[in-house]
Design a protein around this motif. Structure first.
Motif, PDB file in Angstrom:
ATOM      1  N   GLY A  37       0.787  -1.204   0.000  1.00 30.52           N
ATOM      2  CA  GLY A  37       0.000   0.000   0.000  1.00 30.52           C
ATOM      3  C   GLY A  37       0.829   1.268   0.000  1.00 30.52           C
ATOM      4  O   GLY A  37       0.295   2.328   0.216  1.00 30.52           O
ATOM      5  N   LYS A  38       2.130   1.159  -0.243  1.00 30.66           N
ATOM      6  CA  LYS A  38       2.980   2.343  -0.253  1.00 30.66           C
ATOM      7  C   LYS A  38       3.654   2.484  -1.610  1.00 30.66           C
ATOM      8  O   LYS A  38       3.916   1.505  -2.292  1.00 30.66           O
ATOM      9  CB  LYS A  38       4.062   2.247   0.823  1.00 30.66           C
ATOM     10  N   SER A  39       3.945   3.712  -1.963  1.00 30.51           N
ATOM     11  CA  SER A  39       4.705   4.005  -3.173  1.00 30.51           C
ATOM     12  C   SER A  39       5.975   4.728  -2.770  1.00 30.51           C
ATOM     13  O   SER A  39       5.988   5.477  -1.799  1.00 30.51           O
ATOM     14  CB  SER A  39       3.884   4.883  -4.120  1.00 30.51           C
ATOM     15  N   TYR A  40       7.025   4.501  -3.519  1.00 28.58           N
ATOM     16  CA  TYR A  40       8.308   5.116  -3.227  1.00 28.58           C
ATOM     17  C   TYR A  40       8.849   5.794  -4.471  1.00 28.58           C
ATOM     18  O   TYR A  40       8.610   5.335  -5.588  1.00 28.58           O
ATOM     19  CB  TYR A  40       9.323   4.064  -2.752  1.00 28.58           C
ATOM     20  N   ILE A  41       9.600   6.840  -4.266  1.00 27.74           N
ATOM     21  CA  ILE A  41      10.295   7.512  -5.356  1.00 27.74           C
ATOM     22  C   ILE A  41      11.784   7.415  -5.059  1.00 27.74           C
ATOM     23  O   ILE A  41      12.243   7.825  -3.993  1.00 27.74           O
ATOM     24  CB  ILE A  41       9.863   8.990  -5.491  1.00 27.74           C
ATOM     25  N   LEU A  42      12.528   6.879  -6.010  1.00 33.36           N
ATOM     26  CA  LEU A  42      13.969   6.771  -5.882  1.00 33.36           C
ATOM     27  C   LEU A  42      14.621   7.589  -6.987  1.00 33.36           C
ATOM     28  O   LEU A  42      14.165   7.560  -8.123  1.00 33.36           O
ATOM     29  CB  LEU A  42      14.413   5.312  -6.024  1.00 33.36           C
ATOM     30  N   VAL A  43      15.666   8.277  -6.661  1.00 35.53           N
ATOM     31  CA  VAL A  43      16.450   9.001  -7.667  1.00 35.53           C
ATOM     32  C   VAL A  43      17.732   8.198  -7.836  1.00 35.53           C
ATOM     33  O   VAL A  43      18.605   8.208  -6.963  1.00 35.53           O
ATOM     34  CB  VAL A  43      16.748  10.452  -7.222  1.00 35.53           C
ATOM     35  N   ILE A  44      17.799   7.482  -8.974  1.00 30.34           N
ATOM     36  CA  ILE A  44      18.910   6.561  -9.201  1.00 30.34           C
ATOM     37  C   ILE A  44      19.384   6.657 -10.651  1.00 30.34           C
ATOM     38  O   ILE A  44      18.698   7.208 -11.500  1.00 30.34           O
ATOM     39  CB  ILE A  44      18.502   5.110  -8.879  1.00 30.34           C
ATOM     40  N   ASP A  45      20.538   6.097 -10.896  1.00 31.07           N
ATOM     41  CA  ASP A  45      21.078   6.092 -12.255  1.00 31.07           C
ATOM     42  C   ASP A  45      20.513   4.913 -13.043  1.00 31.07           C
ATOM     43  O   ASP A  45      19.716   4.121 -12.534  1.00 31.07           O
ATOM     44  CB  ASP A  45      22.609   6.079 -12.224  1.00 31.07           C
ATOM     45  N   ARG A  46      20.931   4.793 -14.291  1.00 28.77           N
ATOM     46  CA  ARG A  46      20.409   3.733 -15.164  1.00 28.77           C
ATOM     47  C   ARG A  46      20.714   2.347 -14.610  1.00 28.77           C
ATOM     48  O   ARG A  46      19.889   1.451 -14.692  1.00 28.77           O
ATOM     49  CB  ARG A  46      21.007   3.845 -16.574  1.00 28.77           C
ATOM     50  N   ALA A  47      21.905   2.161 -14.067  1.00 27.39           N
ATOM     51  CA  ALA A  47      22.272   0.846 -13.539  1.00 27.39           C
ATOM     52  C   ALA A  47      21.320   0.452 -12.406  1.00 27.39           C
ATOM     53  O   ALA A  47      20.849  -0.685 -12.349  1.00 27.39           O
ATOM     54  CB  ALA A  47      23.717   0.850 -13.055  1.00 27.39           C
ATOM     55  N   GLY A  48      21.030   1.391 -11.533  1.00 24.08           N
ATOM     56  CA  GLY A  48      20.100   1.126 -10.446  1.00 24.08           C
ATOM     57  C   GLY A  48      18.696   0.863 -10.949  1.00 24.08           C
ATOM     58  O   GLY A  48      17.991  -0.022 -10.446  1.00 24.08           O
ATOM     59  N   ALA A  49      18.277   1.605 -11.961  1.00 27.04           N
ATOM     60  CA  ALA A  49      16.944   1.412 -12.533  1.00 27.04           C
ATOM     61  C   ALA A  49      16.825   0.025 -13.158  1.00 27.04           C
ATOM     62  O   ALA A  49      15.814  -0.667 -12.981  1.00 27.04           O
ATOM     63  CB  ALA A  49      16.659   2.493 -13.576  1.00 27.04           C
ATOM     64  N   LYS A  50      17.850  -0.397 -13.861  1.00 24.76           N
ATOM     65  CA  LYS A  50      17.840  -1.724 -14.474  1.00 24.76           C
ATOM     66  C   LYS A  50      17.796  -2.811 -13.407  1.00 24.76           C
ATOM     67  O   LYS A  50      17.070  -3.798 -13.538  1.00 24.76           O
ATOM     68  CB  LYS A  50      19.063  -1.899 -15.369  1.00 24.76           C
ATOM     69  N   GLN A  51      18.541  -2.618 -12.343  1.00 23.59           N
ATOM     70  CA  GLN A  51      18.586  -3.597 -11.264  1.00 23.59           C
ATOM     71  C   GLN A  51      17.211  -3.734 -10.595  1.00 23.59           C
ATOM     72  O   GLN A  51      16.730  -4.846 -10.379  1.00 23.59           O
ATOM     73  CB  GLN A  51      19.637  -3.182 -10.234  1.00 23.59           C
ATOM     74  N   ILE A  52      16.570  -2.617 -10.316  1.00 21.73           N
ATOM     75  CA  ILE A  52      15.250  -2.652  -9.690  1.00 21.73           C
ATOM     76  C   ILE A  52      14.227  -3.280 -10.624  1.00 21.73           C
ATOM     77  O   ILE A  52      13.395  -4.085 -10.201  1.00 21.73           O
ATOM     78  CB  ILE A  52      14.815  -1.242  -9.257  1.00 21.73           C
ATOM     79  N   SER A  53      14.280  -2.945 -11.906  1.00 21.64           N
ATOM     80  CA  SER A  53      13.297  -3.490 -12.840  1.00 21.64           C
ATOM     81  C   SER A  53      13.466  -5.003 -13.023  1.00 21.64           C
ATOM     82  O   SER A  53      12.509  -5.688 -13.347  1.00 21.64           O
ATOM     83  CB  SER A  53      13.347  -2.768 -14.185  1.00 21.64           C
ATOM     84  N   ARG A  54      14.670  -5.521 -12.790  1.00 24.30           N
ATOM     85  CA  ARG A  54      14.876  -6.974 -12.849  1.00 24.30           C
ATOM     86  C   ARG A  54      14.272  -7.667 -11.633  1.00 24.30           C
ATOM     87  O   ARG A  54      13.882  -8.809 -11.699  1.00 24.30           O
ATOM     88  CB  ARG A  54      16.368  -7.303 -12.939  1.00 24.30           C
ATOM     89  N   LYS A  55      14.198  -6.952 -10.512  1.00 29.59           N
ATOM     90  CA  LYS A  55      13.707  -7.553  -9.268  1.00 29.59           C
ATOM     91  C   LYS A  55      12.192  -7.511  -9.124  1.00 29.59           C
ATOM     92  O   LYS A  55      11.618  -8.310  -8.398  1.00 29.59           O
ATOM     93  CB  LYS A  55      14.351  -6.866  -8.061  1.00 29.59           C
ATOM     94  N   THR A  56      11.553  -6.555  -9.779  1.00 30.50           N
ATOM     95  CA  THR A  56      10.107  -6.432  -9.644  1.00 30.50           C
ATOM     96  C   THR A  56       9.504  -5.876 -10.921  1.00 30.50           C
ATOM     97  O   THR A  56      10.130  -5.083 -11.608  1.00 30.50           O
ATOM     98  CB  THR A  56       9.714  -5.534  -8.449  1.00 30.50           C
ATOM     99  N   ASN A  57       8.287  -6.298 -11.198  1.00 33.56           N
ATOM    100  CA  ASN A  57       7.592  -5.718 -12.349  1.00 33.56           C
ATOM    101  C   ASN A  57       6.646  -4.605 -11.891  1.00 33.56           C
ATOM    102  O   ASN A  57       5.950  -4.021 -12.693  1.00 33.56           O
ATOM    103  CB  ASN A  57       6.834  -6.793 -13.139  1.00 33.56           C
ATOM    104  N   GLU A  58       6.651  -4.316 -10.609  1.00 29.92           N
ATOM    105  CA  GLU A  58       5.818  -3.247 -10.063  1.00 29.92           C
ATOM    106  C   GLU A  58       6.621  -1.960  -9.932  1.00 29.92           C
ATOM    107  O   GLU A  58       6.675  -1.339  -8.878  1.00 29.92           O
ATOM    108  CB  GLU A  58       5.240  -3.662  -8.712  1.00 29.92           C
ATOM    109  N   VAL A  59       7.245  -1.594 -11.017  1.00 30.61           N
ATOM    110  CA  VAL A  59       8.073  -0.398 -11.027  1.00 30.61           C
ATOM    111  C   VAL A  59       7.745   0.418 -12.278  1.00 30.61           C
ATOM    112  O   VAL A  59       7.452  -0.135 -13.325  1.00 30.61           O
ATOM    113  CB  VAL A  59       9.583  -0.770 -10.978  1.00 30.61           C
ATOM    114  N   VAL A  60       7.753   1.720 -12.108  1.00 29.69           N
ATOM    115  CA  VAL A  60       7.574   2.629 -13.234  1.00 29.69           C
ATOM    116  C   VAL A  60       8.820   3.496 -13.267  1.00 29.69           C
ATOM    117  O   VAL A  60       9.132   4.197 -12.313  1.00 29.69           O
ATOM    118  CB  VAL A  60       6.310   3.504 -13.067  1.00 29.69           C
ATOM    119  N   LEU A  61       9.522   3.433 -14.370  1.00 27.40           N
ATOM    120  CA  LEU A  61      10.780   4.172 -14.497  1.00 27.40           C
ATOM    121  C   LEU A  61      10.549   5.433 -15.318  1.00 27.40           C
ATOM    122  O   LEU A  61      10.009   5.372 -16.427  1.00 27.40           O
ATOM    123  CB  LEU A  61      11.836   3.283 -15.156  1.00 27.40           C
TER     124      LEU A  61
END
Length: 100
Positions: free
Chosen positions: A1-25
């Protein structure tokens, strides 16, 4: 029930998107490298060496994103008010819907 905003580089974005499909980049883009350089120089937060490294990294990431599009949204921060409205729209469109 929570949303988070992360300010990260492309490498971090790719890593997060590999771990979950509940991400909007969301990629916040610049009109061009010259504009980025002017903005960074105006901030006076980096010395000359740091500035050159940051500009080189930005150029690399821009090229990488053109080759391998990782982000769901691309927002050009040329006119701040327009970019802000696009960002709000992208976030709003992806927030979980709550029952009434």
């Amino acid at each position: 029930g929570k949303s988070y905003i992360l300010v990260i580089d492309r490498a971090g974005a790719k890593q997060i998107s590999r771990k979950t499909n509940e991400v909007v980049l969301i990629w916040i883009d610049i009109p061009d490298i010259e504009t980025l350089e002017k903005r960074l120089v105006g901030r006076k937060t980096e010395d000359e060496i740091q500035l050159k490294k940051r500009l080189l990294l930005a150029q690399e990431e821009l090229l990488e994103e053109k080759i391998e599009n990782v982000y769901d949204y691309h927002i050009c921060n040329d006119i701040f008010e327009n970019a802000l409205l696009e960002l709000i729209s992208a976030i709003s469109a992806n927030l979980p819907k709550t029952p009434k």
